[in-house]
Write an enzyme that holds these catalytic residues in place. Structure first.
Site, mmCIF file in Angstrom:
data_model
loop_
_atom_site.group_PDB
_atom_site.id
_atom_site.type_symbol
_atom_site.label_atom_id
_atom_site.label_comp_id
_atom_site.label_asym_id
_atom_site.label_seq_id
_atom_site.Cartn_x
_atom_site.Cartn_y
_atom_site.Cartn_z
ATOM 1 N N ASP A 41 0.940 -1.145 0.046
ATOM 2 C CA ASP A 41 0.181 0.089 -0.012
ATOM 3 C C ASP A 41 0.879 1.240 -0.043
ATOM 4 O O ASP A 41 0.382 2.262 0.495
ATOM 5 C CB ASP A 41 -1.046 -0.006 1.054
ATOM 6 C CG ASP A 41 -1.704 -1.106 1.243
ATOM 7 O OD1 ASP A 41 -2.242 -1.674 0.315
ATOM 8 O OD2 ASP A 41 -1.934 -1.875 2.305
ATOM 9 N N ASN A 87 -5.413 -11.114 -3.414
ATOM 10 C CA ASN A 87 -5.581 -10.537 -1.944
ATOM 11 C C ASN A 87 -5.179 -9.217 -1.617
ATOM 12 O O ASN A 87 -5.501 -8.887 -0.728
ATOM 13 C CB ASN A 87 -4.518 -11.595 -1.106
ATOM 14 C CG ASN A 87 -3.193 -11.837 -1.673
ATOM 15 O OD1 ASN A 87 -2.846 -11.352 -2.874
ATOM 16 N ND2 ASN A 87 -2.205 -11.841 -0.769
ATOM 17 N N GLY A 108 -4.715 -4.993 -3.477
ATOM 18 C CA GLY A 108 -5.097 -4.338 -4.541
ATOM 19 C C GLY A 108 -4.486 -3.010 -4.705
ATOM 20 O O GLY A 108 -3.972 -2.555 -3.837
ATOM 21 N N HIS A 109 -4.492 -2.667 -5.948
ATOM 22 C CA HIS A 109 -3.976 -1.261 -6.317
ATOM 23 C C HIS A 109 -5.129 -0.363 -6.605
ATOM 24 O O HIS A 109 -5.879 -0.763 -6.817
ATOM 25 C CB HIS A 109 -3.140 -1.409 -7.590
ATOM 26 C CG HIS A 109 -2.123 -2.175 -7.607
ATOM 27 N ND1 HIS A 109 -0.774 -1.834 -6.661
ATOM 28 C CD2 HIS A 109 -1.385 -2.863 -8.413
ATOM 29 C CE1 HIS A 109 -0.022 -2.640 -6.858
ATOM 30 N NE2 HIS A 109 -0.212 -3.501 -8.025
ATOM 31 N N THR A 110 -4.884 0.963 -6.073
ATOM 32 C CA THR A 110 -5.852 1.741 -6.401
ATOM 33 C C THR A 110 -5.188 2.872 -7.199
ATOM 34 O O THR A 110 -4.343 3.253 -7.159
ATOM 35 C CB THR A 110 -6.381 2.677 -4.936
ATOM 36 O OG1 THR A 110 -6.514 1.698 -4.086
ATOM 37 C CG2 THR A 110 -7.738 3.530 -5.299
ATOM 38 N N THR A 126 -9.073 -3.933 -1.024
ATOM 39 C CA THR A 126 -9.643 -5.355 -1.431
ATOM 40 C C THR A 126 -10.875 -5.712 -0.301
ATOM 41 O O THR A 126 -12.217 -5.856 -0.605
ATOM 42 C CB THR A 126 -8.637 -6.703 -1.412
ATOM 43 O OG1 THR A 126 -7.876 -6.298 -2.268
ATOM 44 C CG2 THR A 126 -9.450 -7.963 -1.662
ATOM 45 N N ARG A 181 -10.886 -3.000 4.979
ATOM 46 C CA ARG A 181 -10.754 -2.772 6.648
ATOM 47 C C ARG A 181 -9.742 -1.716 6.900
ATOM 48 O O ARG A 181 -8.748 -1.386 5.818
ATOM 49 C CB ARG A 181 -9.922 -4.084 7.032
ATOM 50 C CG ARG A 181 -8.832 -4.599 6.604
ATOM 51 C CD ARG A 181 -8.743 -6.278 6.881
ATOM 52 N NE ARG A 181 -7.539 -6.672 6.232
ATOM 53 C CZ ARG A 181 -6.974 -7.902 6.514
ATOM 54 N NH1 ARG A 181 -7.302 -8.483 7.501
ATOM 55 N NH2 ARG A 181 -6.203 -8.349 5.721
ATOM 56 N N ARG A 195 -6.580 0.291 7.938
ATOM 57 C CA ARG A 195 -4.888 0.053 7.858
ATOM 58 C C ARG A 195 -4.462 0.431 9.391
ATOM 59 O O ARG A 195 -4.994 1.292 9.751
ATOM 60 C CB ARG A 195 -4.194 0.590 6.818
ATOM 61 C CG ARG A 195 -4.753 -0.159 5.532
ATOM 62 C CD ARG A 195 -3.847 0.491 4.235
ATOM 63 N NE ARG A 195 -4.366 -0.054 3.017
ATOM 64 C CZ ARG A 195 -4.499 0.493 1.990
ATOM 65 N NH1 ARG A 195 -3.856 1.881 1.824
ATOM 66 N NH2 ARG A 195 -5.058 -0.045 0.993
HETATM 67 P P1 GDP Z 1 -0.281 0.140 -3.710
HETATM 68 O O1 GDP Z 1 -1.069 -1.069 -3.373
HETATM 69 O O2 GDP Z 1 1.164 0.219 -3.286
HETATM 70 O O3 GDP Z 1 -0.566 0.400 -5.127
HETATM 71 O O4 GDP Z 1 -1.041 1.246 -2.845
HETATM 72 P P2 GDP Z 1 -2.540 1.485 -2.726
HETATM 73 O O5 GDP Z 1 -3.204 1.316 -3.747
HETATM 74 O O6 GDP Z 1 -2.888 1.223 -1.468
HETATM 75 O O7 GDP Z 1 -2.228 3.115 -3.020
HETATM 76 C C1 GDP Z 1 -2.372 3.890 -1.785
HETATM 77 C C2 GDP Z 1 -3.419 4.913 -2.060
HETATM 78 O O8 GDP Z 1 -2.707 6.372 -1.970
HETATM 79 C C3 GDP Z 1 -4.299 5.197 -3.170
HETATM 80 O O9 GDP Z 1 -5.771 5.467 -2.745
HETATM 81 C C4 GDP Z 1 -3.772 6.102 -3.966
HETATM 82 O O10 GDP Z 1 -4.662 6.749 -4.917
HETATM 83 C C5 GDP Z 1 -3.245 6.977 -3.332
HETATM 84 N N1 GDP Z 1 -2.046 7.862 -3.671
HETATM 85 C C6 GDP Z 1 -0.796 7.393 -4.114
HETATM 86 N N2 GDP Z 1 0.112 8.190 -4.309
HETATM 87 C C7 GDP Z 1 -0.464 9.294 -3.686
HETATM 88 C C8 GDP Z 1 0.129 10.578 -3.301
HETATM 89 O O11 GDP Z 1 1.213 10.877 -3.391
HETATM 90 N N3 GDP Z 1 -0.819 11.359 -2.492
HETATM 91 C C9 GDP Z 1 -1.952 10.969 -1.948
HETATM 92 N N4 GDP Z 1 -2.711 11.813 -1.429
HETATM 93 N N5 GDP Z 1 -2.433 10.063 -2.402
HETATM 94 C C10 GDP Z 1 -1.794 8.818 -3.333
#
Ligand code: GDP
Length: 424
Positions: free
Chosen positions: A12, A37, A39-41, A301, A304, A306
């Site tokens: 994350d 298991n 996810g990427h957002t 996913t 919950r 973090r």
């Molecule tokens: P991953 O599994 O490593 O891809 O991480 P996540 O999907 O949990 O991404 C972390 C969250 O941070 C996502 O909701 C992204 O859109 C968001 N995000 C990523 N980079 C940045 C940033 O520089 N600033 C902010 N505010 N949100 C970010």
């Protein structure tokens, strides 16, 4: 040339966003380990997406997305994800699935649930996606490779063996309904029909792409501290999260990997059980969780909440070292703009001694954080494009952490969008 995007910590870190950004200059994006298991957002001009199985490059029409042999392939999840992005107007992506990838079976998911149930309080906090039972079977050599779906004789015989073996546990350990070979065979036929259009000898495809000087991006899931060998065992995932494993999980020669972008988040978060030295609690944690990421630090996913903590230099230095980092992408820096002061964990105190070397799990459990407090910058840094335009205290924070971890921070992410990036 091959590049990797991986995480330094517990996952994350914002790898999805960095991959999505780097995919603009890539030809092929490969998922090389893990399964549905985590996810990427990703936020882009089509909307907001939580991807579990598809590589983050699916939003470009110039890229090919590959599910590598190292992945725990959940065929219905992949199928639904492809459908869901197409429904939101994303042009049909070019997707290839390795004929050597193995399949997450419905019973892997059941076993994951049953085992967590059986362990009760001592459970691992699994997402119950079947990943641990899947990899256990893979290494016990009783898993199903995609290519086997196309060998009817083999399938008919193998489903019987599978049921014999799994039913012993279902009956005597878990006291749950038994598996039937004919049901399993039917499921496998459905899987075969869903996956058939995508199946490919992906290592041969990648080999040819390398000869044509294509750029290949390996997309990691989770981070160093969840690696089964080098992480916080046993509170780890079941496949390697390290960039060098990307070459194995994709099927490409290791010496082709030239750039490793390790993503570090400007504070810490973790899901599941396990030691988390710089963890914070109460209101302090709630506020950071609420403001964190893009819309709060809740699992992509599972939804919950973090676990939250301050940036951990000890864990991140180790996390970057084990990845073979060439570049650090430092993300979510904008979120810290509300704090007067920002604590950073610069050492671990274990049995009265301070160390900056990340220890094995038994010692980690005893570690207490040594914190140093840096001044905050108390402004919104979103929209800033040049490093020099960041507030001085923000630059000091970044440079302090760069010195502590010992790897160059070449990208600073100050917002969730593709364009929210500052190159140094
Ligand atoms: P991953 O599994 O490593 O891809 O991480 P996540 O999907 O949990 O991404 C972390 C969250 O941070 C996502 O909701 C992204 O859109 C968001 N995000 C990523 N980079 C940045 C940033 O520089 N600033 C902010 N505010 N949100 C970010």
């Amino acid at each position: 040339m091959v590049k990797a995007v991986v995480g330094a910590n517990w996952g994350d870190e914002g790898k999805g966003k960095i991959t999505d950004m780097m995919a603009a200059d890539a030809d092929i994006i490969v998922r090389f380990q893990g399964g549905a298991n985590a996810g990427h957002t990703i936020v882009n001009n089509y909307g907001k997406f939580a991807l579990h199985t598809l590589p983050s490059g699916v939003f470009y029409n110039h890229t090919t997305s590959i599910i590598g042999n190292g992945v725990a392939l959940n065929i219905p999840v992949l199928f639904n994800e492809i459908k869901s992005i197409e429904e939101k107007g994303v042009p049909a992506p070019h997707i290839l699935v390795s004929d050597r990838a193995q399949i997450v079976m419905p019973y892997h998911i059941l076993f994951d649930q049953y085992e967590e149930e059986r362990l009760g309080k001592a459970s691992f906090g699994s997402t119950k996606s079947g990943i641990a039972p899947f990899y256990s079977d893979k290494y016990a050599k009783i898993g199903y490779q995609v290519q086997e779906l196309f060998d009817e004789e083999l399938l008919k015989e193998k489903v019987v063996r599978t049921c014999e073996q799994k039913n012993v546990l279902l009956e005597h350990l878990y006291h749950k309904p038994l598996l039937q070979p004919e049901d399993l065979l039917k499921t496998l036929h459905e899987y075969r029909d869903m996956i058939a259009p995508y199946v490919c000898d992906t290592s041969a495809y990648l080999w040819n792409a390398l000869k044509e000087n294509k750029t290949i991006l390996l997309e990691g899931q989770l981070g160093t501290l969840k690696d089964p060998d080098h992480g916080i065992y046993p509170m780890v995932t079941s496949s390697s999260t390290l960039a060098p494993y990307g070459c194995i999980g994709a099927g490409i020669p290791a010496q082709e990997l030239k750039q490793v972008v390790t993503v570090c988040k400007a504070y810490s978060s973790a899901v599941g059980a396990g030691a988390f030295v710089s963890e914070i609690f109460g209101d302090e944690a709630d506020e950071l969780r609420r403001r964190g990421g893009d819309g709060g630090e809740f699992g992509a996913t599972t939804g919950r909440p973090r676990r939250m903590g301050w940036f951990d230099c000890v864990a991140s230095k180790y996390g970057c070292r084990m990845q073979g980092t060439t570049d650090v992408a430092f993300t979510v820096v904008d979120v810290l703009g509300y704090l007067d002061e920002i604590p950073v964990c610069v050492g671990y105190e274990i049995d009265g001694e301070v160390t900056t070397d990340f220890p094995v799990t038994s010692k980690l459990e005893k570690a207490k954080p040594v914190l140093k407090t840096l001044p905050g910058w108390k402004t919104d840094i979103r929209g800033i494009k040049k490093y020099e335009d960041l507030p001085e205290n923000c630059r000091n924070y970044i440079e302090f952490i760069e010195k502590e971890i010992g790897f160059p921070i070449t990208m600073v992410s100050n917002g969730p969008g593709r364009e929210d990036i500052i190159y140094r």
